[in-house]
Design an enzyme around this catalytic site. Structure first.
Site, mmCIF file in Angstrom:
data_model
loop_
_atom_site.group_PDB
_atom_site.id
_atom_site.type_symbol
_atom_site.label_atom_id
_atom_site.label_comp_id
_atom_site.label_asym_id
_atom_site.label_seq_id
_atom_site.Cartn_x
_atom_site.Cartn_y
_atom_site.Cartn_z
ATOM 1 N N GLY A 1 -15.787 2.261 3.746
ATOM 2 C CA GLY A 1 -14.873 3.086 3.728
ATOM 3 C C GLY A 1 -14.024 2.826 2.716
ATOM 4 O O GLY A 1 -12.717 3.237 2.479
ATOM 5 N N HIS B 1 -10.501 -5.186 -3.098
ATOM 6 C CA HIS B 1 -9.104 -5.571 -2.715
ATOM 7 C C HIS B 1 -8.931 -6.011 -1.129
ATOM 8 O O HIS B 1 -10.001 -5.551 -0.456
ATOM 9 C CB HIS B 1 -7.950 -4.341 -2.615
ATOM 10 C CG HIS B 1 -8.702 -2.981 -2.119
ATOM 11 N ND1 HIS B 1 -9.632 -2.364 -2.835
ATOM 12 C CD2 HIS B 1 -8.601 -2.541 -1.159
ATOM 13 C CE1 HIS B 1 -10.142 -1.423 -2.139
ATOM 14 N NE2 HIS B 1 -9.346 -1.195 -0.989
ATOM 15 N N ASP C 1 0.833 -1.204 -0.019
ATOM 16 C CA ASP C 1 -0.124 -0.159 -0.023
ATOM 17 C C ASP C 1 1.140 1.217 0.001
ATOM 18 O O ASP C 1 1.812 1.283 0.708
ATOM 19 C CB ASP C 1 -0.835 -0.093 1.286
ATOM 20 C CG ASP C 1 -1.776 1.129 1.124
ATOM 21 O OD1 ASP C 1 -3.224 0.637 0.903
ATOM 22 O OD2 ASP C 1 -1.981 2.006 1.051
ATOM 23 N N ILE C 2 0.419 2.233 -0.819
ATOM 24 C CA ILE C 2 1.313 3.313 -0.991
ATOM 25 C C ILE C 2 1.328 4.393 0.486
ATOM 26 O O ILE C 2 2.178 5.050 0.431
ATOM 27 C CB ILE C 2 0.703 4.317 -2.126
ATOM 28 C CG1 ILE C 2 1.737 5.215 -2.765
ATOM 29 C CG2 ILE C 2 -0.564 5.205 -1.780
ATOM 30 C CD1 ILE C 2 1.680 5.703 -4.240
#
Ligand code: 5GP
Ligand code: ZN
Length: 113
Positions: free
Chosen positions: A92, A99, A30-31
Protein backbone atom coordinates in the site's frame (compact mmCIF):
# COMPACT_ATOMS: atom_id res chain seq x y z
CA UNK A 1 14.59 19.79 -8.62
CA UNK A 2 13.59 16.36 -7.30
CA UNK A 3 10.26 14.89 -8.36
CA UNK A 4 10.01 13.02 -5.07
CA UNK A 5 7.57 14.80 -2.77
CA UNK A 6 9.38 13.73 0.41
CA UNK A 7 12.78 14.80 -0.98
CA UNK A 8 11.15 18.16 -1.69
CA UNK A 9 9.80 18.38 1.86
CA UNK A 10 13.27 17.48 3.20
CA UNK A 11 14.77 20.22 1.00
CA UNK A 12 12.24 22.76 2.28
CA UNK A 13 10.71 23.19 -1.18
CA UNK A 14 7.29 22.01 0.01
CA UNK A 15 6.07 23.15 3.42
CA UNK A 16 5.33 20.62 6.15
CA UNK A 17 4.52 20.74 9.84
CA UNK A 18 7.88 19.53 11.11
CA UNK A 19 8.26 18.10 14.60
CA UNK A 20 11.85 16.93 14.49
CA UNK A 21 14.83 17.31 12.19
CA UNK A 22 18.46 16.25 12.28
CA UNK A 23 21.15 15.51 9.70
CA UNK A 24 19.71 12.08 8.90
CA UNK A 25 15.96 12.31 9.24
CA UNK A 26 12.86 14.43 9.47
CA UNK A 27 9.49 13.98 11.18
CA UNK A 28 6.38 15.88 10.14
CA UNK A 29 2.59 15.61 10.25
CA UNK A 30 0.80 13.58 7.60
CA UNK A 31 -1.31 15.83 5.37
CA UNK A 32 -4.25 13.37 5.48
CA UNK A 33 -4.25 11.98 9.03
CA UNK A 34 -5.98 8.66 9.64
CA UNK A 35 -5.63 8.93 13.42
CA UNK A 36 -5.74 11.85 15.89
CA UNK A 37 -1.93 11.83 15.74
CA UNK A 38 -0.40 10.78 12.41
CA UNK A 39 3.27 11.55 11.89
CA UNK A 40 5.76 10.52 9.22
CA UNK A 41 9.45 9.88 9.83
CA UNK A 42 11.64 9.89 6.73
CA UNK A 43 15.36 9.61 6.01
CA UNK A 44 16.81 12.71 4.30
CA UNK A 45 18.51 10.33 1.86
CA UNK A 46 16.18 9.10 -0.86
CA UNK A 47 15.65 5.38 -0.31
CA UNK A 48 12.72 4.08 -2.33
CA UNK A 49 11.32 1.72 0.30
CA UNK A 50 12.27 -0.62 3.12
CA UNK A 51 12.83 -3.25 0.43
CA UNK A 52 15.51 -1.01 -1.10
CA UNK A 53 17.40 -0.38 2.15
CA UNK A 54 20.92 -1.82 2.07
CA UNK A 55 23.20 -3.14 4.78
CA UNK A 56 24.84 0.29 4.91
CA UNK A 57 21.48 1.73 6.00
CA UNK A 58 21.15 -0.44 9.12
CA UNK A 59 22.09 2.30 11.57
CA UNK A 60 19.84 4.77 9.76
CA UNK A 61 16.87 2.37 10.00
CA UNK A 62 17.48 2.02 13.73
CA UNK A 63 17.69 5.79 14.05
CA UNK A 64 14.32 6.18 12.30
CA UNK A 65 12.74 3.74 14.77
CA UNK A 66 14.18 5.59 17.76
CA UNK A 67 13.10 8.98 16.42
CA UNK A 68 9.61 7.53 15.79
CA UNK A 69 9.36 6.69 19.50
CA UNK A 70 10.75 10.09 20.46
CA UNK A 71 8.22 12.07 18.39
CA UNK A 72 5.43 9.77 19.62
CA UNK A 73 6.42 10.56 23.20
CA UNK A 74 6.75 14.30 22.48
CA UNK A 75 3.28 14.20 20.89
CA UNK A 76 1.82 12.79 24.10
CA UNK A 77 1.21 9.22 22.93
CA UNK A 78 1.83 7.83 26.40
CA UNK A 79 -0.75 5.08 25.98
CA UNK A 80 0.99 3.55 22.95
CA UNK A 81 1.23 4.02 19.23
CA UNK A 82 1.72 2.07 16.02
CA UNK A 83 4.62 2.32 13.55
CA UNK A 84 3.92 1.22 9.97
CA UNK A 85 6.18 1.01 6.90
CA UNK A 86 3.97 0.38 3.87
CA UNK A 87 6.28 -1.21 1.31
CA UNK A 88 5.65 -1.63 -2.40
CA UNK A 89 2.38 -2.09 -4.21
CA UNK A 90 0.91 -4.87 -2.07
CA UNK A 91 2.05 -3.00 1.05
CA UNK A 92 0.00 0.00 0.00
CA UNK A 93 2.95 2.37 -0.46
CA UNK A 94 1.95 5.49 -2.40
CA UNK A 95 5.01 7.71 -1.89
CA UNK A 96 8.16 5.97 -3.06
CA UNK A 97 10.49 7.40 -0.42
CA UNK A 98 10.88 5.18 2.64
CA UNK A 99 8.82 6.47 5.58
CA UNK A 100 7.51 5.33 8.93
CA UNK A 101 3.93 6.21 9.85
CA UNK A 102 3.51 6.91 13.56
CA UNK A 103 -0.16 6.53 14.45
CA UNK A 104 -1.80 7.14 17.79
CA UNK A 105 -4.46 8.85 19.85
CA UNK A 106 -7.02 6.09 19.35
CA UNK A 107 -7.20 2.31 19.68
CA UNK A 108 -5.57 0.61 16.69
CA UNK A 109 -7.13 -2.53 15.28
CA UNK A 110 -5.65 -5.83 14.19
CA UNK A 111 -5.40 -7.16 11.56
CA UNK A 112 -4.95 -3.96 9.55
CA UNK A 113 -6.77 -3.68 6.23
P1 5GP B 1 2.10 5.60 2.00
O1 5GP B 1 0.73 5.44 1.42
O2 5GP B 1 3.14 5.71 0.93
O3 5GP B 1 2.44 4.62 3.06
O4 5GP B 1 2.06 6.98 2.79
C1 5GP B 1 2.24 8.22 2.20
C2 5GP B 1 1.67 9.24 3.14
O5 5GP B 1 2.15 10.50 2.77
C3 5GP B 1 0.14 9.31 3.12
O6 5GP B 1 -0.38 9.06 4.42
C4 5GP B 1 -0.14 10.73 2.65
O7 5GP B 1 -1.25 11.32 3.30
C5 5GP B 1 1.15 11.46 2.98
N1 5GP B 1 1.45 12.58 2.10
C6 5GP B 1 1.42 12.57 0.74
N2 5GP B 1 1.79 13.77 0.26
C7 5GP B 1 2.06 14.55 1.35
C8 5GP B 1 2.49 15.90 1.49
O8 5GP B 1 2.70 16.65 0.53
N3 5GP B 1 2.69 16.35 2.75
C9 5GP B 1 2.48 15.56 3.87
N4 5GP B 1 2.71 16.11 5.06
N5 5GP B 1 2.08 14.28 3.76
C10 5GP B 1 1.86 13.78 2.52
ZN1 ZN C 1 12.76 11.07 -2.08
Amino acid sequence: MSECIFCRIAAGEIPAQKLYEDEECLAFRDIEPVAPTHLLVIPIEHIQSQAHAMEEHEALLGHLMRVAAEVASKSGLTNGFRVVANTGQDGGQTVNHLHLHVLGGRQMHWPPG
